[in-house]
Design a protein around this motif. Sequence first.
Motif, PDB file in Angstrom:
ATOM      1  N   GLY A 114      -8.748  86.405  23.939  1.00 61.89           N
ATOM      2  CA  GLY A 114      -8.610  87.826  24.211  1.00 61.89           C
ATOM      3  C   GLY A 114      -7.437  88.446  23.483  1.00 61.89           C
ATOM      4  N   ILE A 115      -6.312  87.733  23.468  1.00 64.13           N
ATOM      5  CA  ILE A 115      -5.135  88.208  22.733  1.00 64.13           C
ATOM      6  C   ILE A 115      -5.451  88.313  21.251  1.00 64.13           C
ATOM      7  CG2 ILE A 115      -2.774  87.597  22.047  1.00 64.13           C
ATOM      8  CD1 ILE A 115      -2.517  86.270  24.860  1.00 64.13           C
ATOM      9  N   THR A 116      -6.113  87.296  20.722  1.00 63.73           N
ATOM     10  CA  THR A 116      -6.508  87.305  19.312  1.00 63.73           C
ATOM     11  C   THR A 116      -7.422  88.488  19.008  1.00 63.73           C
ATOM     12  OG1 THR A 116      -6.338  84.891  19.210  1.00 63.73           O
ATOM     13  CG2 THR A 116      -7.639  85.962  17.499  1.00 63.73           C
ATOM     14  N   LYS A 119      -5.308  91.765  19.022  1.00 65.19           N
ATOM     15  CA  LYS A 119      -4.285  91.902  17.983  1.00 65.19           C
ATOM     16  C   LYS A 119      -4.822  91.747  16.556  1.00 65.19           C
ATOM     17  CE  LYS A 119      -0.296  92.115  18.485  1.00 65.19           C
ATOM     18  NZ  LYS A 119       0.639  93.258  18.463  1.00 65.19           N
ATOM     19  N   ILE A 120      -5.863  90.959  16.386  1.00 65.36           N
ATOM     20  CA  ILE A 120      -6.328  90.651  15.033  1.00 65.36           C
ATOM     21  C   ILE A 120      -7.724  91.192  14.761  1.00 65.36           C
ATOM     22  CG2 ILE A 120      -6.901  88.788  13.422  1.00 65.36           C
ATOM     23  CD1 ILE A 120      -4.676  87.133  14.680  1.00 65.36           C
ATOM     24  N   LEU A 127      -9.457  99.263  14.548  1.00 64.05           N
ATOM     25  CA  LEU A 127      -9.245  99.732  15.915  1.00 64.05           C
ATOM     26  C   LEU A 127      -7.841  99.392  16.389  1.00 64.05           C
ATOM     27  CD1 LEU A 127     -12.634  98.483  17.419  1.00 64.05           C
ATOM     28  CD2 LEU A 127     -12.113 100.806  16.632  1.00 64.05           C
ATOM     29  N   GLU A 128      -7.374 100.131  17.379  1.00 62.88           N
ATOM     30  CA  GLU A 128      -6.082  99.863  17.997  1.00 62.88           C
ATOM     31  C   GLU A 128      -6.268  98.963  19.213  1.00 62.88           C
ATOM     32  OE1 GLU A 128      -3.048 100.751  16.935  1.00 62.88           O
ATOM     33  OE2 GLU A 128      -4.033 101.589  15.147  1.00 62.88           O
ATOM     34  N   PRO A 129      -5.298  98.074  19.481  1.00 65.30           N
ATOM     35  CA  PRO A 129      -5.415  97.225  20.667  1.00 65.30           C
ATOM     36  C   PRO A 129      -5.288  98.027  21.952  1.00 65.30           C
ATOM     37  CG  PRO A 129      -3.265  96.948  19.642  1.00 65.30           C
ATOM     38  CD  PRO A 129      -4.080  97.797  18.708  1.00 65.30           C
ATOM     39  N   ASN A 130      -5.953  97.553  22.972  1.00 65.87           N
ATOM     40  CA  ASN A 130      -5.795  98.113  24.312  1.00 65.87           C
ATOM     41  C   ASN A 130      -4.542  97.477  24.907  1.00 65.87           C
ATOM     42  OD1 ASN A 130      -5.903  98.423  27.162  1.00 65.87           O
ATOM     43  ND2 ASN A 130      -8.113  98.741  27.081  1.00 65.87           N
ATOM     44  N   PHE A 178       0.835  81.484  19.493  1.00 65.84           N
ATOM     45  CA  PHE A 178       2.237  81.062  19.516  1.00 65.84           C
ATOM     46  C   PHE A 178       2.929  81.196  18.163  1.00 65.84           C
ATOM     47  CE2 PHE A 178       0.599  77.848  22.843  1.00 65.84           C
ATOM     48  CZ  PHE A 178       0.646  78.803  23.848  1.00 65.84           C
ATOM     49  N   GLU A 179       2.178  80.977  17.097  1.00 64.16           N
ATOM     50  CA  GLU A 179       2.796  80.923  15.773  1.00 64.16           C
ATOM     51  C   GLU A 179       2.502  82.163  14.928  1.00 64.16           C
ATOM     52  OE1 GLU A 179       2.053  77.104  13.937  1.00 64.16           O
ATOM     53  OE2 GLU A 179       2.296  76.050  15.845  1.00 64.16           O
ATOM     54  N   GLU A 180       1.245  82.503  14.737  1.00 67.39           N
ATOM     55  CA  GLU A 180       0.919  83.650  13.892  1.00 67.39           C
ATOM     56  C   GLU A 180       1.337  84.973  14.532  1.00 67.39           C
ATOM     57  OE1 GLU A 180      -3.097  83.616  12.395  1.00 67.39           O
ATOM     58  OE2 GLU A 180      -3.066  81.432  12.157  1.00 67.39           O
ATOM     59  N   LEU A 181       1.053  85.117  15.814  1.00 70.47           N
ATOM     60  CA  LEU A 181       1.406  86.359  16.506  1.00 70.47           C
ATOM     61  C   LEU A 181       2.800  86.310  17.116  1.00 70.47           C
ATOM     62  CD1 LEU A 181      -2.011  87.205  18.218  1.00 70.47           C
ATOM     63  CD2 LEU A 181      -1.026  88.226  16.159  1.00 70.47           C
ATOM     64  N   GLY A 182       3.368  85.120  17.218  1.00 66.65           N
ATOM     65  CA  GLY A 182       4.748  84.976  17.633  1.00 66.65           C
ATOM     66  C   GLY A 182       5.028  85.199  19.106  1.00 66.65           C
TER      67      GLY A 182
END
Length: 212
Positions: A114-116, A119-120, A127-130, A178-182
């Motif tokens: 869901g985070i991916t 954000k991605i 589109l913009e994230p909710n 953890f790594e790409e999105l930090g």
Amino acid sequence: MALKIHGHANAPLVRLVAEVCREKEVPYELVNVEVYKGEHKTPAFKEFQPFGQVPYINDDGFILYESRAICRYIAKKYASQGTPDLVPREPKAEAIFEQAVSIETSNFYPFALGITAEKIIKKHRGLEPNEARLSDLVSNLKAKLDVYEVILGKQAYLAGDNITLADLFHLPYGTIVFEELGYDMLEDRPNVARWWKDITARPSWLAVKAKA
């Protein structure tokens, strides 16, 4: 004949299948699918993967889709080579393994995916994230990792003291979050941080981390 993985080299679950092939020392050939051009949604592709998703494999004529099923198949068919017991064979050990797989499926994957997506994937679609949904997903994942911290304080891996597919299933989307999105979810959870450092340092993952 090398096992054929049909999918895009950068796709997270394609890289997962490739990682497991390397763990089990199984030669594979990547058959590129142009997902950004919609090739995975064509009738020719959906003849073998009816949901139009990557990957699927062709192992000498045997067609299989769904990444977790593919990984189990590879681990069991090639049980005598490579990393041992990625799927334990003793009944109680296998039950604990399936419990660990369910932990990943229910308590990690939906939130990391869901985070991916927010954000991605939305960014790729213009589109913009909710932000409210994103905040909820992050909070839920942190709460789940608090439980991981307890489990991994008692044992090295999610199914006991030996690595299994249950651990490896976390690699693609965990790496993104953890790594790409930090997202910093490890520093306050030393047992999770130790486990994550361990599984992400495996040569098999490092070989496919960027692309299968």
